[in-house]
Design an enzyme around this catalytic site. Structure first.
Site, PDB file in Angstrom:
ATOM      1  N   ASN A 134      -2.090   0.240   6.503  1.00  0.00           N
ATOM      2  CA  ASN A 134      -1.697  -0.768   7.283  1.00  0.00           C
ATOM      3  C   ASN A 134      -0.707  -1.831   6.292  1.00  0.00           C
ATOM      4  O   ASN A 134      -0.795  -3.134   6.430  1.00  0.00           O
ATOM      5  CB  ASN A 134      -2.728  -1.948   7.647  1.00  0.00           C
ATOM      6  CG  ASN A 134      -3.704  -2.349   6.781  1.00  0.00           C
ATOM      7  OD1 ASN A 134      -3.501  -1.989   5.490  1.00  0.00           O
ATOM      8  ND2 ASN A 134      -4.989  -3.126   7.067  1.00  0.00           N
TER       9      ASN A 134
ATOM     10  N   GLU B 238      -9.638  -9.754  -7.805  1.00  0.00           N
ATOM     11  CA  GLU B 238      -8.600  -8.994  -7.616  1.00  0.00           C
ATOM     12  C   GLU B 238      -7.497  -9.107  -8.459  1.00  0.00           C
ATOM     13  O   GLU B 238      -6.914  -8.084  -8.975  1.00  0.00           O
ATOM     14  CB  GLU B 238      -8.144  -8.760  -5.959  1.00  0.00           C
ATOM     15  CG  GLU B 238      -9.354  -8.425  -5.187  1.00  0.00           C
ATOM     16  CD  GLU B 238      -8.988  -8.904  -3.756  1.00  0.00           C
ATOM     17  OE1 GLU B 238      -9.998  -8.235  -2.854  1.00  0.00           O
ATOM     18  OE2 GLU B 238      -7.940  -9.474  -3.244  1.00  0.00           O
TER      19      GLU B 238
ATOM     20  N   LYS C 166       0.864  -1.237   0.012  1.00  0.00           N
ATOM     21  CA  LYS C 166       0.017  -0.028  -0.049  1.00  0.00           C
ATOM     22  C   LYS C 166       0.896   1.341   0.181  1.00  0.00           C
ATOM     23  O   LYS C 166       1.860   1.167   0.137  1.00  0.00           O
ATOM     24  CB  LYS C 166      -1.077  -0.036   1.312  1.00  0.00           C
ATOM     25  CG  LYS C 166      -2.037  -1.095   1.259  1.00  0.00           C
ATOM     26  CD  LYS C 166      -2.947  -1.171   2.186  1.00  0.00           C
ATOM     27  CE  LYS C 166      -3.776  -2.107   2.193  1.00  0.00           C
ATOM     28  NZ  LYS C 166      -5.096  -2.057   3.215  1.00  0.00           N
TER      29      LYS C 166
ATOM     30  N   HIS D 108      -2.349  -5.570   1.310  1.00  0.00           N
ATOM     31  CA  HIS D 108      -3.787  -6.071   1.371  1.00  0.00           C
ATOM     32  C   HIS D 108      -3.278  -7.473   1.101  1.00  0.00           C
ATOM     33  O   HIS D 108      -2.401  -7.945   0.562  1.00  0.00           O
ATOM     34  CB  HIS D 108      -4.134  -5.425  -0.035  1.00  0.00           C
ATOM     35  CG  HIS D 108      -5.375  -6.426  -0.173  1.00  0.00           C
ATOM     36  ND1 HIS D 108      -6.616  -5.996   0.111  1.00  0.00           N
ATOM     37  CD2 HIS D 108      -5.676  -7.087  -1.220  1.00  0.00           C
ATOM     38  CE1 HIS D 108      -7.367  -6.932  -0.456  1.00  0.00           C
ATOM     39  NE2 HIS D 108      -7.028  -7.647  -1.317  1.00  0.00           N
TER      40      HIS D 108
ATOM     41  N   TYR E  97     -12.570  -1.257  -3.966  1.00  0.00           N
ATOM     42  CA  TYR E  97     -12.812  -1.632  -2.627  1.00  0.00           C
ATOM     43  C   TYR E  97     -14.664  -1.516  -2.588  1.00  0.00           C
ATOM     44  O   TYR E  97     -14.949  -1.235  -1.614  1.00  0.00           O
ATOM     45  CB  TYR E  97     -12.287  -0.582  -1.759  1.00  0.00           C
ATOM     46  CG  TYR E  97     -10.901  -0.988  -1.287  1.00  0.00           C
ATOM     47  CD1 TYR E  97     -10.866  -2.253  -0.381  1.00  0.00           C
ATOM     48  CD2 TYR E  97      -9.819  -0.240  -1.779  1.00  0.00           C
ATOM     49  CE1 TYR E  97      -9.503  -2.411  -0.015  1.00  0.00           C
ATOM     50  CE2 TYR E  97      -8.585  -0.639  -1.535  1.00  0.00           C
ATOM     51  CZ  TYR E  97      -8.331  -1.650  -0.331  1.00  0.00           C
ATOM     52  OH  TYR E  97      -7.173  -2.203  -0.021  1.00  0.00           O
TER      53      TYR E  97
HETATM   54  N1  UDP Z   1      -9.786  -0.375   7.203  1.00  0.00           N
HETATM   55  C1  UDP Z   1      -9.758   0.868   8.043  1.00  0.00           C
HETATM   56  N2  UDP Z   1     -10.468   1.133   9.077  1.00  0.00           N
HETATM   57  C2  UDP Z   1     -11.192   0.171   9.532  1.00  0.00           C
HETATM   58  C3  UDP Z   1     -10.904  -1.305   9.044  1.00  0.00           C
HETATM   59  C4  UDP Z   1     -10.294  -1.421   7.606  1.00  0.00           C
HETATM   60  O1  UDP Z   1      -9.296   1.963   7.338  1.00  0.00           O
HETATM   61  O2  UDP Z   1     -11.655  -0.107  10.836  1.00  0.00           O
HETATM   62  C5  UDP Z   1      -8.902  -0.439   6.002  1.00  0.00           C
HETATM   63  C6  UDP Z   1      -7.441  -1.124   6.162  1.00  0.00           C
HETATM   64  O3  UDP Z   1      -6.792  -0.523   5.125  1.00  0.00           O
HETATM   65  C7  UDP Z   1      -8.037  -2.633   5.557  1.00  0.00           C
HETATM   66  C8  UDP Z   1      -8.955  -2.282   4.566  1.00  0.00           C
HETATM   67  O4  UDP Z   1      -9.746  -1.100   5.142  1.00  0.00           O
HETATM   68  O5  UDP Z   1      -6.877  -3.228   5.214  1.00  0.00           O
HETATM   69  C9  UDP Z   1      -9.872  -3.383   4.162  1.00  0.00           C
HETATM   70  O6  UDP Z   1     -10.577  -3.606   5.490  1.00  0.00           O
HETATM   71  P1  UDP Z   1     -10.566  -5.335   5.911  1.00  0.00           P
HETATM   72  O7  UDP Z   1     -11.641  -5.533   6.950  1.00  0.00           O
HETATM   73  O8  UDP Z   1     -11.069  -6.215   4.613  1.00  0.00           O
HETATM   74  O9  UDP Z   1      -9.274  -5.629   6.513  1.00  0.00           O
HETATM   75  P2  UDP Z   1      -8.047  -6.669   5.731  1.00  0.00           P
HETATM   76  O10 UDP Z   1      -8.666  -7.632   4.921  1.00  0.00           O
HETATM   77  O11 UDP Z   1      -7.197  -5.673   4.926  1.00  0.00           O
HETATM   78  O12 UDP Z   1      -7.227  -7.211   6.966  1.00  0.00           O
HETATM   79 MG    MG Z   2     -10.069  -7.772   3.546  1.00  0.00          MG
END
Ligand code: UDP
Ligand code: MG
Length: 139
Positions: free
Chosen positions: A114, A128, A11, A117, A51
């Site tokens: 974070n 994806e 990212k 992905h 997204y």
């Molecule tokens: N995200 C965020 N706030 C939150 C949860 C998720 O900004 O409270 C963002 C974060 O970058 C995350 C992405 O949205 O990686 C997609 O969320 P998901 O729940 O799918 O998490 P992941 O699968 O990436 O662990």
């Molecule tokens: Mg996810």
């Protein structure tokens, strides 16, 4: 066990902080093969489309603007049990909750920025990967 594929992005925060090499080394050391890779940048429109699954969630607007804020590295990876194995390697969404030694624990700044992905299912990994790569770009 099935050899299969997952999709990841390094990212904008990880790229901006100079972590591409470190993260790719961890991915290689964990036994993943690179099937496709691209250094590119999402627009707000393409980040919003990628997204779309999260569009009702409160963080969607922030996520789209963050993910279009700078270049990313998109990668298709292959390994036995790729989806679960990669989710273990990256750690929890919130880096403060991620296990020691995971990519997010080491490289992520916040729950939004974070570092990486990781696809959550075989079906989404296919969708994806298809979002970024043609069949001529996979080896
Ligand atoms: N995200 C965020 N706030 C939150 C949860 C998720 O900004 O409270 C963002 C974060 O970058 C995350 C992405 O949205 O990686 C997609 O969320 P998901 O729940 O799918 O998490 P992941 O699968 O990436 O662990
Ligand atoms: Mg996810």
């Amino acid at each position: 066990m099935a050899t299969n594929r997952t999709f990841t992005m390094l990212k904008p925060d990880a790229v901006a902080n100079g972590y591409i090499g470190g993260i790719l080394k961890m991915i290689n050391d964990a036994g993943f093969s690179i099937i496709a890779m691209k250094y590119t940048k999402l627009s707000a429109a393409t980040a919003g489309e990628f997204y779309e699954i999260h569009k009702e969630r409160p963080f969607y607007g922030e996520l789209v603007s963050y993910m279009s804020s700078g270049p990313i590295v998109a990668v298709i990876l292959e390994k036995e049990n790729a989806i679960a194995s990669f989710r273990t390697l990256i750690g929890a969404t919130d880096p403060t909750k991620a296990d020691e030694g995971t990519i997010r624990k080491i490289y992520a700044k916040s729950i939004a920025a974070n570092a990486v992905h990781g696809s959550d299912s075989d079906e989404n990994a296919q969708i994806e990967g298809d979002f970024f790569f043609s069949k001529l770009e996979r080896f």
